[in-house]
Design an enzyme around this catalytic site. Structure first.
Site, PDB file in Angstrom:
ATOM      1  N   ARG A 172      -7.547  -7.495  -0.022  1.00 53.12           N
ATOM      2  CA  ARG A 172      -8.295  -6.682  -0.989  1.00 53.12           C
ATOM      3  C   ARG A 172      -7.733  -6.877  -2.390  1.00 53.12           C
ATOM      4  NH1 ARG A 172      -9.055  -0.591   0.635  1.00 53.12           N
ATOM      5  NH2 ARG A 172     -10.533  -0.736  -1.103  1.00 53.12           N
ATOM      6  N   CYS A 230      -3.656   2.407  -5.049  1.00 52.68           N
ATOM      7  CA  CYS A 230      -4.192   1.858  -3.803  1.00 52.68           C
ATOM      8  C   CYS A 230      -5.712   1.871  -3.924  1.00 52.68           C
ATOM      9  CB  CYS A 230      -3.689   2.664  -2.604  1.00 52.68           C
ATOM     10  SG  CYS A 230      -4.090   4.426  -2.692  1.00 52.68           S
TER      11      CYS A 230
END
Length: 275
Positions: A172, A230
């Site tokens: 990601r 995050c």
């Protein structure tokens, strides 16, 4: 105070004269809800806390899990029996993310004595209970500011002046895949530091020395300031906890990638390099 507690230490404290308040924060990204698992069996005396509704505000421009309103958060904690002068232990199913979010919020809100059960429920050797307790209301009143919080602009600046860590999975970070947010990639200047590398195979945190070596290799011990983000401020709290175990204070960008990527005007970097 050490921010984690072992199952054996918790068993001993729970049987002592000043047992901690126990909060069950089982949560999984994308579901299923944690309440049914809690009702099927939890630590005796533990109260269930819902991450999506009690440890976060409504999703929107601030991300998928923006910080809750302090008054709402305080009310939820008081309902769960949290008091200003009573220790709190939080746990989840074993991944550690939900528990770390509760730990970070309580610490940010000024509670002085909060710990995460290392390894979560999976490491608990005792019997579980299906009885849902009705705790006496607590008296905890949030006083935000106990831990450093970053907004988007501050996170971008820290990526240039210090060290900004991206706690998501490496794919990601690189932008190879993005199953949730508008676009893949990372904040320019941020370094990849997946949360999964903070723990051993059994879900327990690595030893403090191992964590310090890990973060030192990323530049954390030399950086003037360290920040973490995050996807939506949940696994990032786990990284802040790991950094604290390593003796490295760190700030959290709570809006994280879900907030950053929602604004098309913000720059996005892709690939394995920070810039």
């Amino acid at each position: 105070m050490k921010p984690i507690i072992s199952a054996s230490e918790l068993a001993s404290e729970s049987a002592g004269p000043r047992p901690p308040v126990l909060l069950d924060v089982r949560w999984t990204l994308g579901g299923p809800p944690g309440r049914p698992a809690y009702e099927a069996g939890h630590l005796p005396g533990a109260v269930y806390v819902d991450l999506d509704t009690e440890l976060a505000g409504p999703p929107g421009a601030g991300g998928r899990h923006p910080l809750p309103d302090p008054e709402d958060f305080g009310a939820a904690m008081r309902r769960a029996g949290v008091g200003a002068d009573r220790p709190v232990v939080v746990y989840d199913g074993g991944l550690g993310w939900g528990a770390a979010r509760a730990w970070w919020l309580l610490r940010w809100a000024g509670h002085p004595d909060v710990r995460v059960l290392d390894g979560g429920l999976a490491g608990w050797p005792g019997e579980l209970s299906v009885e849902v307790p009705e705790p006496e209301p607590g008296d905890f009143t949030p006083k935000p500011g106990g831990l450093r919080l970053l907004d988007a602009d501050e996170a971008a600046a820290l990526a240039r002046s210090g060290l900004l860590l991206d706690a998501r999975a490496a794919e990601r970070y690189r932008g190879d895949v993005e199953p949730i947010d508008r676009v893949g990639g990372h904040i320019p200047g941020a370094h990849s530091a997946p949360t999964t590398e903070n723990v051993a195979a059994d879900g327990r945190f690595l030893a403090a020395g191992e964590l310090r070596e890990r973060f030192a290799a990323l530049g954390a011990t030399e950086a003037p300031e360290v920040g973490v983000y995050c996807g939506s401020g949940v696994s990032g709290a786990h990284e802040v906890l790991a950094l604290e175990l390593a003796g490295i204070p760190a700030a959290l960008y709570a809006g994280s990638w879900s907030e950053w990527s929602s604004d098309p005007s913000r720059p996005v970097a892709t690939g394995p390099d920070p810039r």
